[in-house]
Design a protein around this motif. Structure first.
Motif, PDB file in Angstrom:
ATOM      1  N   GLU A  18       0.831  -1.204   0.000  1.00  0.00           N
ATOM      2  CA  GLU A  18       0.000   0.000   0.000  1.00  0.00           C
ATOM      3  C   GLU A  18       0.867   1.255   0.000  1.00  0.00           C
ATOM      4  O   GLU A  18       0.539   2.252  -0.648  1.00  0.00           O
ATOM      5  N   ARG A  19       1.971   1.211   0.720  1.00  0.00           N
ATOM      6  CA  ARG A  19       2.846   2.387   0.763  1.00  0.00           C
ATOM      7  C   ARG A  19       3.539   2.620  -0.578  1.00  0.00           C
ATOM      8  O   ARG A  19       3.866   3.755  -0.918  1.00  0.00           O
ATOM      9  N   LEU A  20       3.772   1.543  -1.334  1.00  0.00           N
ATOM     10  CA  LEU A  20       4.410   1.677  -2.642  1.00  0.00           C
ATOM     11  C   LEU A  20       3.404   1.884  -3.770  1.00  0.00           C
ATOM     12  O   LEU A  20       3.802   2.098  -4.915  1.00  0.00           O
ATOM     13  N   SER A  21       2.123   1.824  -3.442  1.00  0.00           N
ATOM     14  CA  SER A  21       1.084   1.923  -4.469  1.00  0.00           C
ATOM     15  C   SER A  21       1.023   3.336  -5.055  1.00  0.00           C
ATOM     16  O   SER A  21       1.106   4.324  -4.318  1.00  0.00           O
ATOM     17  N   PRO A  22       0.863   3.454  -6.380  1.00  0.00           N
ATOM     18  CA  PRO A  22       0.731   4.778  -7.000  1.00  0.00           C
ATOM     19  C   PRO A  22      -0.698   5.310  -6.966  1.00  0.00           C
ATOM     20  O   PRO A  22      -0.973   6.368  -7.527  1.00  0.00           O
ATOM     21  N   GLU A  23      -1.600   4.593  -6.326  1.00  0.00           N
ATOM     22  CA  GLU A  23      -3.004   4.998  -6.308  1.00  0.00           C
ATOM     23  C   GLU A  23      -3.211   6.276  -5.491  1.00  0.00           C
ATOM     24  O   GLU A  23      -2.509   6.541  -4.526  1.00  0.00           O
ATOM     25  N   ILE A  24      -4.217   7.024  -5.920  1.00  0.00           N
ATOM     26  CA  ILE A  24      -4.736   8.157  -5.148  1.00  0.00           C
ATOM     27  C   ILE A  24      -6.083   7.706  -4.606  1.00  0.00           C
ATOM     28  O   ILE A  24      -6.941   7.245  -5.360  1.00  0.00           O
ATOM     29  N   ARG A  25      -6.269   7.853  -3.315  1.00  0.00           N
ATOM     30  CA  ARG A  25      -7.467   7.303  -2.691  1.00  0.00           C
ATOM     31  C   ARG A  25      -8.104   8.356  -1.791  1.00  0.00           C
ATOM     32  O   ARG A  25      -7.435   8.945  -0.936  1.00  0.00           O
ATOM     33  N   LEU A  26      -9.390   8.582  -1.985  1.00  0.00           N
ATOM     34  CA  LEU A  26     -10.159   9.504  -1.163  1.00  0.00           C
ATOM     35  C   LEU A  26     -11.248   8.708  -0.462  1.00  0.00           C
ATOM     36  O   LEU A  26     -12.142   8.167  -1.116  1.00  0.00           O
ATOM     37  N   SER A  68     -15.091   4.856  -0.985  1.00  0.00           N
ATOM     38  CA  SER A  68     -13.697   5.034  -1.393  1.00  0.00           C
ATOM     39  C   SER A  68     -13.651   5.365  -2.876  1.00  0.00           C
ATOM     40  O   SER A  68     -14.171   4.600  -3.713  1.00  0.00           O
ATOM     41  N   LEU A  69     -13.026   6.485  -3.208  1.00  0.00           N
ATOM     42  CA  LEU A  69     -12.819   6.907  -4.591  1.00  0.00           C
ATOM     43  C   LEU A  69     -11.343   6.704  -4.916  1.00  0.00           C
ATOM     44  O   LEU A  69     -10.476   7.285  -4.264  1.00  0.00           O
ATOM     45  N   ILE A  70     -11.061   5.881  -5.911  1.00  0.00           N
ATOM     46  CA  ILE A  70      -9.689   5.462  -6.186  1.00  0.00           C
ATOM     47  C   ILE A  70      -9.334   5.819  -7.623  1.00  0.00           C
ATOM     48  O   ILE A  70     -10.051   5.457  -8.566  1.00  0.00           O
ATOM     49  N   TRP A  71      -8.223   6.547  -7.771  1.00  0.00           N
ATOM     50  CA  TRP A  71      -7.635   6.803  -9.074  1.00  0.00           C
ATOM     51  C   TRP A  71      -6.433   5.869  -9.204  1.00  0.00           C
ATOM     52  O   TRP A  71      -5.389   6.079  -8.554  1.00  0.00           O
ATOM     53  N   PRO A  72      -6.537   4.803 -10.005  1.00  0.00           N
ATOM     54  CA  PRO A  72      -5.532   3.732  -9.984  1.00  0.00           C
ATOM     55  C   PRO A  72      -4.111   4.187 -10.263  1.00  0.00           C
ATOM     56  O   PRO A  72      -3.182   3.756  -9.622  1.00  0.00           O
ATOM     57  N   ARG A  73      -3.894   5.069 -11.251  1.00  0.00           N
ATOM     58  CA  ARG A  73      -2.532   5.470 -11.570  1.00  0.00           C
ATOM     59  C   ARG A  73      -2.579   6.816 -12.273  1.00  0.00           C
ATOM     60  O   ARG A  73      -3.642   7.300 -12.656  1.00  0.00           O
TER      61      ARG A  73
END
Length: 924
Positions: free
Chosen positions: A607-615, A872-877
């Motif tokens: 999760e810490r290395l993930s490039p996702e943006i999560r709201l 949860s709103l997720i922008w994958p990359r």
């Protein structure tokens, strides 16, 4: 002296694990499958296809049984014919309902929790009881054209009653001016919605009231068992000098009834408020005997929980010591009269048999909670085995008790009290071989004398300490996951449990017997003495709490995989005692548990290395809390929820557990849109317990004087050197290469300095209209707008300034209130997804009708936390302009687990299943 090592479970006990696992899989499918896999890995008997198939059939049977009992009927209605719910959907705040009390439980801070069955409108209830042959009146008759007659709810309703003027008893009929709403709690990542716990008890509805607000009317006679229990409770309270207040007189010449009279109490008219307060020491006696915590303060209960002593207030097996003491006294007395009884059966069997009647009496007196029921069944099982000459171990007795309980009532598997109680006994059973080795019997000190007695007492205290340590180690991951408490104060059990079980509880029983037989002076004297150590403990815990010693630091809540990992490791370690080497089964468990311990850290690292943006818009009731998670493990809180309840802090009980789930207590920044309690209150705990690098706000102090929140927030702002923000400010988020930033669109920059806060303010923008409006962007593209409680004036101002408001996600201003409804603003944002942070069935009817209608016409999906749980709103990359948002809702996840995916609904009018939104809502 060599002691026997821990033996492998019998095959029927392995089958029991599959049966219980099947029941649990109805709610925890992944966790259960992993645990059953570990069991198959350890037990070679299951490597045969026939035995594995049989155990699998047991698991499937358990799953089907739980699914049928939990979800067999409509989830939140409890009726097969929806038209029969019209009386509920069309009900208003004047709706009067009646139901039969099935259970009554005292809660801290002068509260009662009642379970009501057969709940239905009062008129329908009256029509139902008209004798055969009597014609219905015009008021109760139901014309044919009105459709089916109102039917009662087939599931139970839970009523929480603060400062109740009456004490209803099981069997009585209670009528109130209330409208039941579906039982639904908070649903966030890492937290199980507590409506599932209620559903396991057959409760799908809830109500809340205070004092005489709902105009309660109690009718009918209670059940005989409840009546006798209330007589004893009333006598006990009288001896304790309980705060019984005379009800108001109807006429100056009327004579006030004697509330201590059992007949008066059994009718349900015992007052529960007013009068002198019962000391907390004496309130503990009431909790120990009857399981009634009504006179305990929530602060006392919190201190007991922080000190790892709250289990001593729950009716459980440890309190059956009193039954053993009574049984021993009876056997010793009988042996003096007839010494020959030991020729027929050994002393141990006689004591256990003599303990059965007082154990049943205590079970009845405490209203049979699951943990006490488990202990009582274990006592009966041991008595049966000893009678037929087949002694068994502690784990054998535990398995037999769980078999009886889960076959009779399978959903007891979801009872937290039974779970913790069974785990404690299991930990003791697993640790016994090690305890016998570490604290051997006193063979060399068999001579009588002071030295031998000191050794015996020292060994006993050491065993209590080691047992407490073993239990604490076994429960450590579960306590951290459920309660966020590592239990550093568990050594207090060594001092408190012997006093509670060997002195306080026996003295309380003796006081009860004296009170019930009319010897009230003796009862008061005995209970006063029994309450002394309780009060000393309460005072000591108060001092520790005031000094800050009971405040446990916030710690990482382990991923759920840590629970089976710990279980596998500790079970393997238990098999080592008394053996030169580990058995192969234990080695396999040791290897599997060790590997499983890496699951949580690996997931955390990914999760810490993930490039996702999560709201994440959290489900915090009628308040708002938003968590922004960015690449590089950057976390930012935008508001933290809040509640005016003195017993419930969303920041401590919801927001912090979500942030701590498989993660450290650290947040890079906190932003408070405005200092209203429902946005600011939960941030206080986060700012005090977490590592926070920066605090941003709108420069205002709170004017909320409830419970001193205004002063608390001013102090917190000062301690963290809050930085006021205004229109035009930009916060760079994480690595600049990511192009992420938070733009402040409102309010405009200040035009003067406040003499009160010594900070810049703008006199034209106050209250909700001073809320910070934040826009999350990436490389200039709008991802989300979070406008706090901004109302039309603020929204219109941003439109007039010609700001670029376009964003994929809009968190509705002011929880979706119609007071913030501005179609031009929504059109300017052009959102793909709209989210509202509002409570389920909230009293304000949010999201508003106008907002719903506009979104429905625009075909824009609307999700709100009260219905969908955490959103949860997720922008994958990072794809620049091609980035697309992915949506996850917590309740949809639970619906998938139940076998029926819940689709995200769009805006518009609520369905009948959601009931009427324009009704006056009551939030518990």
């Amino acid at each position: 002296m060599r002691y026997p090592p821990l033996q492998a479970p019998l095959f029927w006990q392995t089958c029991l694990c599959f049966w219980i696992g099947g029941i649990a899989s109805a709610v925890w499918p992944q966790q259960t499958l992993l645990c059953l896999f570990l069991l198959i890995l350890a037990d070679r008997r299951l490597w045969r296809i026939t035995r594995l198939a049989f155990c699998s059939m047991l698991a499937v049977a358990g799953l089907l049984t739980a699914q049928w009992q939990l979800f067999g009927s409509p989830w939140q209605q409890g009726l097969s014919n929806p038209e029969q719910l019209l009386w509920l959907a069309q009900g208003s705040k004047n709706l009067r309902v009646c139901g039969t009390v099935t259970d009554s439980q005292g809660l801290p801070d002068q509260r009662l929790r009642l379970l009501l069955s057969g709940l239905m409108p009062e008129m329908a209830e009256q029509a139902k009881v008209i004798p055969v042959g009597h014609e219905q009146s015009e008021q109760t008759a139901v014309p044919a054209e009105q459709g089916p007659a109102p039917a009662p709810l087939t599931s139970l309703a839970a009523l929480t009653w603060e400062n109740p003027p009456l004490r209803p008893l099981p069997g009585q009929n209670l009528c109130l001016n209330l409208r039941p709403i579906p039982m639904q709690g908070f649903a966030n990542v890492g937290q199980l919605p507590w409506e599932l716990w209620w559903a396991a008890q057959g409760v799908h509805w809830r109500m809340w009231t205070q004092g005489e607000r709902a105009e309660p009317l109690l009718q009918g006679e209670p059940g005989r068992s409840a009546h006798w229990r209330e007589i004893l409770r009333s006598d006990f309270l009288t001896a304790l000098k309980a705060p019984l207040m005379q009800p108001p007189l109807l006429h100056p010449n009327d004579v006030a009834p004697d509330v201590s009279n059992p007949q008066y109490a059994s009718a349900g008219f015992t007052s529960q408020s007013g009068g002198s307060e019962l000391s907390q020491g004496k309130a503990i006696l009431l909790a120990l005997l009857f399981g009634d915590r009504q006179y305990l303060d929530q602060a006392t209960l919190n201190n007991f929980a922080a000190a790892t002593l709250v289990h001593s207030l729950a009716l459980s097996g440890q309190h059956l010591v009193i039954a053993g003491m009574l049984g021993l006294a009876c056997v010793l007395t009988l042996a003096r009269l007839r010494p020959g009884i030991y020729l027929h059966h050994p002393k141990t069997l006689w004591v256990i048999l003599a303990s059965l009647p007082p154990a049943l009496a205590y079970l009845w007196l405490g209203n049979a909670p699951a943990s006490l029921l488990r202990a009582t069944v274990m006592l009966f099982v041991v008595a049966l085995w000893l009678t037929i000459g087949r002694p068994r171990t502690t784990l054998d007795a535990l398995c037999a008790a769980l078999l009886c309980i889960t076959v009779a009532a399978p959903l007891n598997v979801f009872d937290t009290g039974l779970q913790l109680s069974a785990l404690c006994v299991g930990a003791i059973g697993l640790s016994l071989p090690w305890l016998r080795q570490l604290t051997p019997e006193a063979d060399t000190f068999s001579a009588r004398g002071l030295r031998a007695r000191l050794f015996w007492w020292g060994r006993t205290l050491l065993r209590i300490f080691l047992v407490s340590l073993c239990v604490q180690v076994v429960l450590l991951p579960l306590n951290m996951l459920l309660f966020g408490n590592a239990g550093f104060w568990f050594p207090l059990n060594v001092a408190w449990l012997p006093v509670a079980d060997l002195f306080v509880l026996p003295a309380s029983v003796l006081g009860l017997l004296c009170a019930a037989t009319g010897m009230e002076p003796a009862a008061r004297l005995i209970l006063d003495v029994a309450a002394l150590p309780c009060q000393w403990l309460v005072d000591m815990l108060d001092w520790l709490a005031e000094s800050g010693f009971l405040s446990a630091p916030s710690m990482l809540r382990p991923h759920w995989t840590a629970l089976p990992a710990f279980a596998a490791l500790l079970t393997a370690l238990a098999f080592k005692a008394g053996r030169p080497t580990l058995p192969k089964a234990a080695l396999r468990l040791l290897l599997a548990g060790g590997l499983l311990l890496f699951a949580g850290p690996i997931l955390r690292l990914s999760e810490r290395l993930s490039p996702e943006i999560r709201l994440d818009v959290l489900d915090v009731g009628q308040s708002q809390a938003v968590v922004l998670r960015l690449p590089g493990h950057v976390r930012m809180m935008l508001d933290g929820g809040g509640s005016a309840s003195p017993r419930f802090d969303p920041g401590q009980n919801i927001v912090a557990p979500v942030l701590l789930y498989n993660d450290a207590p650290r947040v890079n920044a906190v932003l408070n849109s405005h200092p209203d309690l429902d946005h600011m209150g939960g941030l206080v705990h986060i700012l005090r317990q977490f590592g926070v690098s920066a605090l941003f706000d709108n420069g205002r102090n709170s004017s909320d004087a409830r419970n001193g929140w205004g002063e608390i927030w001013a102090k917190v702002r000062q301690e963290h050197m809050a930085q006021p923000l205004a229109q035009g400010d930009i916060i760079l988020l994480g690595n600049p290469a990511n192009g992420l930033q938070l733009e402040i669109l409102h309010p405009p920059r200040a035009n003067k300095i406040s003499p009160v806060t010594n900070s810049a303010v703008n006199a034209a923008w106050e209250g909700n209209n001073a809320s910070l409006v934040a826009k999350l962007t990436q490389h200039g593209k709008g991802l989300a707008i979070i406008p706090g409680d901004a109302e039309r004036k603020s929204l219109r101002h941003m439109l007039d300034k010609g700001m670029d408001l376009r964003a994929e996600v809009l968190v509705l201003p002011h929880h979706g209130s119609d007071s913030s409804y501005l179609p031009d603003f929504y059109e300017a944002v052009q959102p793909r997804i709209v989210v509202a942070a509002c409570g389920f069935e909230n009293r304000y009817g949010y999201p508003g009708k106008k907002v719903r209608a506009w979104l429905d016409n625009a075909a824009i999906p609307l999700l709100f936390t009260g219905r969908d749980g955490q959103v949860s709103l997720i922008w994958p990359r990072d794809k620049g302009q091609d980035a697309s948002v992915h949506v996850e809702t917590q309740r949809a996840s639970h619906e998938e687990a139940k076998g029926g995916r819940k689709e995200a609904s769009r805006g518009g009018s609520p369905s009948r299943k959601e009931l009427a939104e324009d009704t006056d809502k009551i939030k518990d």
